[in-house]
Design a protein around this motif. Sequence first.
Motif, mmCIF file in Angstrom:
data_model
loop_
_atom_site.group_PDB
_atom_site.id
_atom_site.type_symbol
_atom_site.label_atom_id
_atom_site.label_comp_id
_atom_site.label_asym_id
_atom_site.label_seq_id
_atom_site.Cartn_x
_atom_site.Cartn_y
_atom_site.Cartn_z
ATOM 1 N N PHE A 288 0.883 -1.460 0.058
ATOM 2 C CA PHE A 288 0.049 -0.179 0.179
ATOM 3 C C PHE A 288 0.681 1.002 0.234
ATOM 4 N N TRP A 289 0.418 2.466 -0.561
ATOM 5 C CA TRP A 289 0.919 4.046 -0.340
ATOM 6 C C TRP A 289 0.137 4.635 -0.388
ATOM 7 N N LEU A 290 0.908 5.725 -0.500
ATOM 8 C CA LEU A 290 -0.426 7.073 -0.546
ATOM 9 C C LEU A 290 -0.004 7.800 -1.963
ATOM 10 N N THR A 291 -1.428 8.129 -2.270
ATOM 11 C CA THR A 291 -1.406 8.879 -4.030
ATOM 12 C C THR A 291 -1.581 10.300 -3.530
ATOM 13 N N ARG A 292 -1.132 11.514 -4.093
ATOM 14 C CA ARG A 292 -1.404 12.571 -3.553
ATOM 15 C C ARG A 292 -2.134 13.209 -5.511
ATOM 16 N N VAL A 293 -3.783 13.322 -5.129
ATOM 17 C CA VAL A 293 -3.829 13.821 -6.393
ATOM 18 C C VAL A 293 -4.071 15.111 -6.690
ATOM 19 N N ARG A 294 -3.246 15.592 -7.689
ATOM 20 C CA ARG A 294 -2.481 16.259 -8.303
ATOM 21 C C ARG A 294 -3.258 17.117 -9.912
ATOM 22 N N GLY B 55 -5.440 17.687 -4.677
ATOM 23 C CA GLY B 55 -3.682 18.019 -3.167
ATOM 24 C C GLY B 55 -4.732 16.383 -2.270
ATOM 25 N N SER B 56 -5.653 16.343 -2.650
ATOM 26 C CA SER B 56 -6.243 14.792 -1.194
ATOM 27 C C SER B 56 -5.065 13.801 -1.295
ATOM 28 N N LEU B 57 -5.133 12.984 -0.145
ATOM 29 C CA LEU B 57 -4.780 11.174 -0.532
ATOM 30 C C LEU B 57 -5.379 10.551 -0.151
ATOM 31 N N ALA B 58 -5.320 9.207 -1.145
ATOM 32 C CA ALA B 58 -5.736 8.722 -1.376
ATOM 33 C C ALA B 58 -5.137 7.282 -0.733
ATOM 34 N N LEU B 59 -5.795 5.956 -0.329
ATOM 35 C CA LEU B 59 -5.028 4.595 0.163
ATOM 36 C C LEU B 59 -5.361 3.707 -1.326
ATOM 37 N N THR B 60 -4.085 3.744 -1.800
ATOM 38 C CA THR B 60 -3.326 3.263 -3.060
ATOM 39 C C THR B 60 -3.325 1.601 -2.773
ATOM 40 N N ARG B 61 -3.486 0.557 -3.420
ATOM 41 C CA ARG B 61 -2.339 -0.429 -3.414
ATOM 42 C C ARG B 61 -2.056 -1.320 -4.928
ATOM 43 N N LEU C 293 -0.793 0.255 -15.601
ATOM 44 C CA LEU C 293 -2.197 -0.010 -14.450
ATOM 45 C C LEU C 293 -1.395 0.023 -13.497
ATOM 46 N N VAL C 294 -0.599 0.948 -12.149
ATOM 47 C CA VAL C 294 -0.198 0.149 -10.805
ATOM 48 C C VAL C 294 -0.812 0.160 -10.259
ATOM 49 N N GLY C 295 -1.396 0.872 -9.347
ATOM 50 C CA GLY C 295 -2.425 0.519 -8.496
ATOM 51 C C GLY C 295 -4.128 0.699 -8.578
ATOM 52 N N ARG C 296 -4.786 0.453 -7.425
ATOM 53 C CA ARG C 296 -6.271 0.982 -7.559
ATOM 54 C C ARG C 296 -6.740 1.681 -5.749
ATOM 55 N N LEU C 297 -7.223 2.440 -5.937
ATOM 56 C CA LEU C 297 -7.237 3.711 -5.135
ATOM 57 C C LEU C 297 -8.239 3.106 -4.410
ATOM 58 N N TRP C 298 -8.411 2.773 -2.798
ATOM 59 C CA TRP C 298 -9.231 2.614 -2.348
ATOM 60 C C TRP C 298 -10.147 3.173 -1.992
#
Length: 133
Positions: free
Chosen positions: A2-8, A19-25, A123-128
Amino acid sequence: MFWLTRVRSHSMAPTLRDGSLALTRKLGRRTPIRRGDLVVVDSPELGEPVVKRVIGLPGERVTIAGGRVSIDGRALSEPYASPSMFNDSYQVPPAHYFLLGDNRDASSDSRTWRQPFVERAALVGRLWTGWRH
């Protein structure tokens, strides 16, 4: 993993704010991709990872007309998306996906990219989302 993705960008509003953060798997090679998934795509065209929504799956025809998206002739219910006046049709090739932002008129996505279809490997990750995965 898991990691945090910042929406830009504003392309996923109102679902995700700039600017929001989303947990990504991390997506494994065999992880199924479903329509509606919010994914992180490693975009060679934009030169950075971006967040988009999976709309078209391999082999499907995506038609956008009059603010509505249809898949193989059936209207897609999209309560999360803003309507757009964009009109076009796409045949998604095997092992590729068609991605759109939810804020359609403010999104750089499959409609505007030189290569509209995204390979599975990009496609490297899916947002939770807290309700679906």
